[in-house]
Design an enzyme around this catalytic site. Structure first.
Site, PDB file in Angstrom:
ATOM      1  N   SER A 113       0.783  -1.248   0.000  1.00 45.80           N
ATOM      2  CA  SER A 113       0.000   0.000   0.000  1.00 45.80           C
ATOM      3  C   SER A 113       0.809   1.290   0.000  1.00 45.80           C
ATOM      4  O   SER A 113       0.225   2.368  -0.066  1.00 45.80           O
ATOM      5  CB  SER A 113      -0.964   0.009   1.185  1.00 45.80           C
ATOM      6  OG  SER A 113      -2.072  -0.812   0.912  1.00 45.80           O
ATOM      7  N   LYS A 116      -0.006   3.805  -2.635  1.00 46.13           N
ATOM      8  CA  LYS A 116      -1.010   4.865  -2.512  1.00 46.13           C
ATOM      9  C   LYS A 116      -0.365   6.252  -2.391  1.00 46.13           C
ATOM     10  O   LYS A 116      -1.021   7.262  -2.657  1.00 46.13           O
ATOM     11  CB  LYS A 116      -1.900   4.608  -1.292  1.00 46.13           C
ATOM     12  CG  LYS A 116      -2.792   3.376  -1.421  1.00 46.13           C
ATOM     13  CD  LYS A 116      -3.665   3.201  -0.191  1.00 46.13           C
ATOM     14  CE  LYS A 116      -4.636   2.037  -0.347  1.00 46.13           C
ATOM     15  NZ  LYS A 116      -3.994   0.723  -0.253  1.00 46.13           N
ATOM     16  N   SER A 295      -5.845   3.322   4.596  1.00 48.46           N
ATOM     17  CA  SER A 295      -5.277   2.557   3.482  1.00 48.46           C
ATOM     18  C   SER A 295      -6.406   1.905   2.685  1.00 48.46           C
ATOM     19  O   SER A 295      -6.401   0.698   2.416  1.00 48.46           O
ATOM     20  CB  SER A 295      -4.282   1.504   3.977  1.00 48.46           C
ATOM     21  OG  SER A 295      -3.417   1.121   2.929  1.00 48.46           O
TER      22      SER A 295
END
Length: 461
Positions: A113, A116, A295
């Site tokens: 993640s 992101k 997230s």
């Protein structure tokens, strides 16, 4: 999603203008005084409690910078932890961009993640902070389809089916109930609801995603209209997701309008009738904050498509990736080695380098890309918020990184990553990025220890 349990996917210009929020909370113990003779004890007198004196304190220009040798010496122990598996990383000075340490930082790794951060950086460079997404209800051709209304997806995944007055999971979410109220006032007698899901193109499930993650609560098919990001239990973070989020949204509208939700179908094409209702999402900056802190994979994918739309690319997985990587490259960030198939980092086919991640953080902290500066504020705070709320809480509170480190987390099975900023013991702000693949069972603790070392290390020698 937040890393509350282990599963395949778990979920300021520098120097004078970079500031650290310092909240000083003083615990005061009442002080009692007595005379020399215990028989003549005085009445205990308590000092008045000291007031907390929080303040926004600028980072000092004179804070000493670490040396490459000092950083290498401090990290030698933590980086050798076998639980890190195959680890790459880079550490730089947030003020000057000078690199202090790197370990195979140009090696493409599975980032999870932390991907992101790229989506967020590109969105800040491309879109207005108050950008909103609009969901509408439009009348179908009343000659051919009398009484049919069409829910038209505008790319907002967090339209909520919660009734008026009930809290939604996402702050500022638009509501189905508002759309229904406007439709009722339009004067049309609704007989059926259809859904126009045509805004997004290509597949709705990315390569390298595990279908089990739908029931696991990490993802849903990415469609141009969804309710509560596909959650089947709208206010529960760990809720399983739906396999039919767009139709679910149509069914929620049908229910609110008092028509049979079982008859909701996709529209044969974009409707041509008059608009009956519209609602708008929360502004971009609000959505980015929620996406980064939790997230949230669904939000990341739809924000990637917003960047694609603004840059004239297809609103698809590939279009979002192309838009994000191209925008960051044009901002001077080295995208060498980046091979991505989504905007969230959920895919096991994604590859990024620690160098790219560190450069994204550095661009947000440095003087040349002021539009990216809010990225630093959107990062979870160690021991305080988002996916770092339950991390960096052990050890000596005087040397803890809690409150001093902000970072985006990444977690998949045997994959851990962390990228962000930290203020070291000398008051110097450092950027860092670490990616650990093939990690051991204590891999997350090991990567936290690696980053936490930067807080306690003056590393000046």
């Amino acid at each position: 999603m937040g890393p509350s349990r282990w599963r395949r996917s778990t979920h300021a210009m520098v120097a004078a203008s970079v500031v650290a929020l310092v909240a000083v909370v003083v615990a005061v113990v009442a002080v009692f005084t007595t005379g020399g003779n215990t028989g003549n004890a005085q009445v205990p007198a308590a000092r008045p409690p000291a007031a907390a004196n929080p303040g926004v304190v600028p980072v000092s220009d004179s804070a000493g910078a670490p040396t490459a040798a000092g950083v290498a010496a401090a990290l030698a122990g933590p980086v050798a932890d076998p639980n890190l598996g195959d680890v790459t990383g880079r550490i730089s000075d947030a003020k000057t961009g000078e690199q202090f340490w790197e370990q195979r930082a140009g090696m493409p790794m599975l980032p999870a993640s932390t991907n992101k951060m790229l989506t967020t950086g590109a969105a800040l460079l491309t879109l207005a902070r108050d950008e909103r997404l609009t969901t509408t209800v439009v009348a179908a051709d009343q000659t051919r389809q009398p009484g049919v209304v069409v829910l038209v997806g505008g790319g907002d995944p967090i339209l909520s089916a919660a009734p008026p007055g009930e809290e939604t999971w996402y702050r500022g979410a638009a509501r189905i109930s508002d759309l229904a109220g406007q439709v009722r006032k339009s004067g049309i007698t609704v007989m059926a609801v259809q859904v126009d899901n045509s805004l997004f193109s290509g597949p709705d499930f990315a390569p390298g995603w595990d279908p089990a993650d739908i029931s696991g609560g990490d993802i849903a098919p990415i469609q141009s209209v969804m309710i509560d990001a596909g959650r089947t239990q709208p206010t529960t973070d760990e809720s399983r997701r739906s396999t039919t989020p767009a139709l679910d949204a149509g069914r929620a509208l049908a229910t609110a309008l008092g028509v049979d939700p079982a008859k909701v179908v996709f529209a044969p094409g974009p409707p041509t009738g008059r608009q009956l209702a519209s609602v708008q999402s929360a502004p971009l900056i609000e959505r980015l904050g929620q996406m980064m802190n939790a997230s949230d994979n669904v939000m990341a994918e739809t924000i990637g498509r917003e960047v694609a739309k603004a840059t004239g690319r297809p609103l698809s997985f590939a279009g979002g990736v192309d838009a994000v990587t191209s925008k960051l490259a044009s901002a001077g960030i080295d995208m060498t080695g980046a091979t991505l198939v989504d905007s969230s980092g959920l895919s096991v086919l994604d590859r990024l380098t620690a160098k790219t991640l560190d450069e994204v953080v550095g661009a947000a902290a440095g003087p040349n890309q002021p539009a990216m500066r809010p990225l630093l504020d959107l990062l979870p705070i160690a021991g305080g918020s988002g996916t770092l709320s339950d991390r960096f809480l052990t050890g000596d509170v005087k040397t803890s990184s809690a409150g001093w480190l902000r970072a985006k987390t990444g977690s998949l099975t045997a994959i851990n990553s962390l990228a962000g900023i930290v203020t070291d013991a000398s008051g110097r702000v450092l950027t860092f990025a670490f990616i650990s693949n093939d990690a051991g069972p204590m891999g997350r603790i090991a990567i936290d220890a690696l980053a936490g070392t930067l807080r306690t290390c003056g590393c000046g020698a």
